[in-house]
Design a protein around this motif. Structure first.
Motif, PDB file in Angstrom:
ATOM      1  N   ARG A   1      32.628 -49.656 -10.237  1.00  0.00           N
ATOM      2  CA  ARG A   1      32.067 -50.150 -11.503  1.00  0.00           C
ATOM      3  C   ARG A   1      33.152 -50.324 -12.552  1.00  0.00           C
ATOM      4  O   ARG A   1      33.125 -51.281 -13.336  1.00  0.00           O
ATOM      5  CB  ARG A   1      31.000 -49.177 -12.026  1.00  0.00           C
ATOM      6  CG  ARG A   1      29.705 -49.192 -11.234  1.00  0.00           C
ATOM      7  CD  ARG A   1      28.608 -48.456 -11.974  1.00  0.00           C
ATOM      8  NE  ARG A   1      28.887 -47.051 -12.178  1.00  0.00           N
ATOM      9  CZ  ARG A   1      28.556 -46.086 -11.325  1.00  0.00           C
ATOM     10  NH1 ARG A   1      27.935 -46.380 -10.188  1.00  0.00           N
ATOM     11  NH2 ARG A   1      28.836 -44.825 -11.586  1.00  0.00           N
ATOM     12  N   LEU A   2      34.100 -49.425 -12.563  1.00  0.00           N
ATOM     13  CA  LEU A   2      35.147 -49.457 -13.578  1.00  0.00           C
ATOM     14  C   LEU A   2      36.179 -50.553 -13.308  1.00  0.00           C
ATOM     15  O   LEU A   2      36.661 -51.200 -14.233  1.00  0.00           O
ATOM     16  CB  LEU A   2      35.835 -48.091 -13.637  1.00  0.00           C
ATOM     17  CG  LEU A   2      36.736 -47.804 -14.829  1.00  0.00           C
ATOM     18  CD1 LEU A   2      35.954 -47.897 -16.132  1.00  0.00           C
ATOM     19  CD2 LEU A   2      37.361 -46.421 -14.696  1.00  0.00           C
ATOM     20  N   GLN A   3      36.487 -50.773 -12.044  1.00  0.00           N
ATOM     21  CA  GLN A   3      37.583 -51.670 -11.703  1.00  0.00           C
ATOM     22  C   GLN A   3      37.153 -53.066 -11.275  1.00  0.00           C
ATOM     23  O   GLN A   3      37.898 -54.033 -11.459  1.00  0.00           O
ATOM     24  CB  GLN A   3      38.427 -51.050 -10.578  1.00  0.00           C
ATOM     25  CG  GLN A   3      39.105 -49.751 -10.975  1.00  0.00           C
ATOM     26  CD  GLN A   3      39.971 -49.181  -9.865  1.00  0.00           C
ATOM     27  OE1 GLN A   3      39.914 -49.649  -8.719  1.00  0.00           O
ATOM     28  NE2 GLN A   3      40.772 -48.186 -10.184  1.00  0.00           N
ATOM     29  N   GLU A   4      35.980 -53.191 -10.696  1.00  0.00           N
ATOM     30  CA  GLU A   4      35.592 -54.455 -10.073  1.00  0.00           C
ATOM     31  C   GLU A   4      34.467 -55.198 -10.783  1.00  0.00           C
ATOM     32  O   GLU A   4      34.228 -56.365 -10.492  1.00  0.00           O
ATOM     33  CB  GLU A   4      35.168 -54.206  -8.608  1.00  0.00           C
ATOM     34  CG  GLU A   4      36.273 -53.683  -7.708  1.00  0.00           C
ATOM     35  CD  GLU A   4      37.294 -54.745  -7.367  1.00  0.00           C
ATOM     36  OE1 GLU A   4      37.073 -55.928  -7.707  1.00  0.00           O
ATOM     37  OE2 GLU A   4      38.321 -54.413  -6.756  1.00  0.00           O
ATOM     38  N   ILE A   5      33.741 -54.529 -11.693  1.00  0.00           N
ATOM     39  CA  ILE A   5      32.545 -55.129 -12.280  1.00  0.00           C
ATOM     40  C   ILE A   5      32.597 -55.051 -13.802  1.00  0.00           C
ATOM     41  O   ILE A   5      32.891 -53.998 -14.371  1.00  0.00           O
ATOM     42  CB  ILE A   5      31.272 -54.420 -11.761  1.00  0.00           C
ATOM     43  CG1 ILE A   5      31.206 -54.519 -10.239  1.00  0.00           C
ATOM     44  CG2 ILE A   5      30.023 -55.054 -12.375  1.00  0.00           C
ATOM     45  CD1 ILE A   5      30.121 -53.674  -9.609  1.00  0.00           C
ATOM     46  N   GLY A   6      32.332 -56.172 -14.448  1.00  0.00           N
ATOM     47  CA  GLY A   6      32.222 -56.214 -15.900  1.00  0.00           C
ATOM     48  C   GLY A   6      30.785 -56.462 -16.300  1.00  0.00           C
ATOM     49  O   GLY A   6      30.135 -57.363 -15.753  1.00  0.00           O
ATOM     50  N   PHE A   7      30.261 -55.662 -17.228  1.00  0.00           N
ATOM     51  CA  PHE A   7      28.863 -55.761 -17.647  1.00  0.00           C
ATOM     52  C   PHE A   7      28.766 -56.325 -19.063  1.00  0.00           C
ATOM     53  O   PHE A   7      29.474 -55.888 -19.966  1.00  0.00           O
ATOM     54  CB  PHE A   7      28.200 -54.381 -17.629  1.00  0.00           C
ATOM     55  CG  PHE A   7      28.087 -53.760 -16.259  1.00  0.00           C
ATOM     56  CD1 PHE A   7      26.991 -54.008 -15.446  1.00  0.00           C
ATOM     57  CD2 PHE A   7      29.086 -52.913 -15.781  1.00  0.00           C
ATOM     58  CE1 PHE A   7      26.893 -53.428 -14.195  1.00  0.00           C
ATOM     59  CE2 PHE A   7      28.993 -52.331 -14.532  1.00  0.00           C
ATOM     60  CZ  PHE A   7      27.887 -52.586 -13.732  1.00  0.00           C
TER      61      PHE A   7
END
Length: 238
Positions: free
Chosen positions: A84-90
């Motif tokens: 979540r921290l490195q691969e996904i932007g919300f």
């Protein structure tokens, strides 16, 4: 290696009394780098569950999710947190900015969560903000920003770790028509120019013109609408 985001045969069950219901029913979707996809559908259709599974916030009961070539369905909680921290932007419905941080620090907060902030990180954050028309707002606080400026700050924050996947949940919900178009046009531009795989969940028919494909979620199932924008928008209204 499969780049972007791939969801294969994902089902999510929830207990209901002595039985169970399927919030998602064998959902499959592939989003390539540089592709901007919209998911529409009525409330309660499974969109929030779908986005939570795509964003590694929720585990599927069945099926597989692959982010930038990595199968994440079987990862540990710690490994999922790293994804979540490195691969996904919300990008959320409201900008969710921290009241006591200025615009630049809002964007750098993701880097601070993953460790130290380097000079390169700061330079990249400033570059993002300038691209998004916020170069003069680096030291401004949320209370000094318009709704559109807050959402643009949220877009920069979502891109700050250079993730491969962008997930937007009703990003125009609190914006007027002009600001909504500005925000989604900016998201689309960043997705294309930076080669991100992006999904936007929305009720906002005005924004579908910016998307490459439009899917409809209903009763936990996902189907592709026509990619011709005018025809797709008519189908959304049904």
């Amino acid at each position: 290696m499969t780049k972007g985001l791939q969801i294969s045969g994902v089902t999510k069950y929830y207990a209901e009394g002595s039985g169970r219901i399927a919030a998602l029913d064998h959902v499959s979707l592939k989003v390539e780098p540089g592709e901007f996809v919209a998911v529409v559908g009525p409330s309660g259709s499974g969109k929030s569950t779908f986005l939570s599974i795509a964003g590694a916030l929720l585990r599927p009961s069945e099926g597989e999710v692959t982010v930038n070539g990595q199968l994440i369905s079987k990862l540990s909680d710690r490994e999922l947190s790293k994804i979540r921290l490195q691969e996904i932007g919300f990008i959320m419905q409201s900008s969710n900015l921290v009241p006591y941080l200025n615009v630049l620090d809002q964007v750098l907060i993701v880097k601070r969560m993953s460790g130290r902030v380097s000079k390169e990180d700061k330079a990249f954050a400033i570059q993002l903000l300038e691209e998004l028309g916020l170069g003069s707002k680096l030291k401004s606080y949320p209370e000094e920003l318009s709704g559109g400026e807050k959402q643009r700050t949220a877009i920069a924050r979502a891109l700050s770790n250079n993730p491969n996947v962008i997930l937007a949940d009703e990003p125009t919900a609190s914006l007027d028509t002009k600001r909504a178009h500005e925000v989604v046009e900016l998201i689309a531009h960043e997705v294309k120019s930076r080669r991100k795989a992006a999904i936007m969940v929305t009720h906002d028919e005005r924004m579908l013109e910016y998307c490459d494909k439009i899917y409809r979620m209903e009763d936990g199932t996902l189907s592709l609408l026509q990619t011709n924008q005018r025809e797709a928008m008519n189908l959304v209204k049904v």
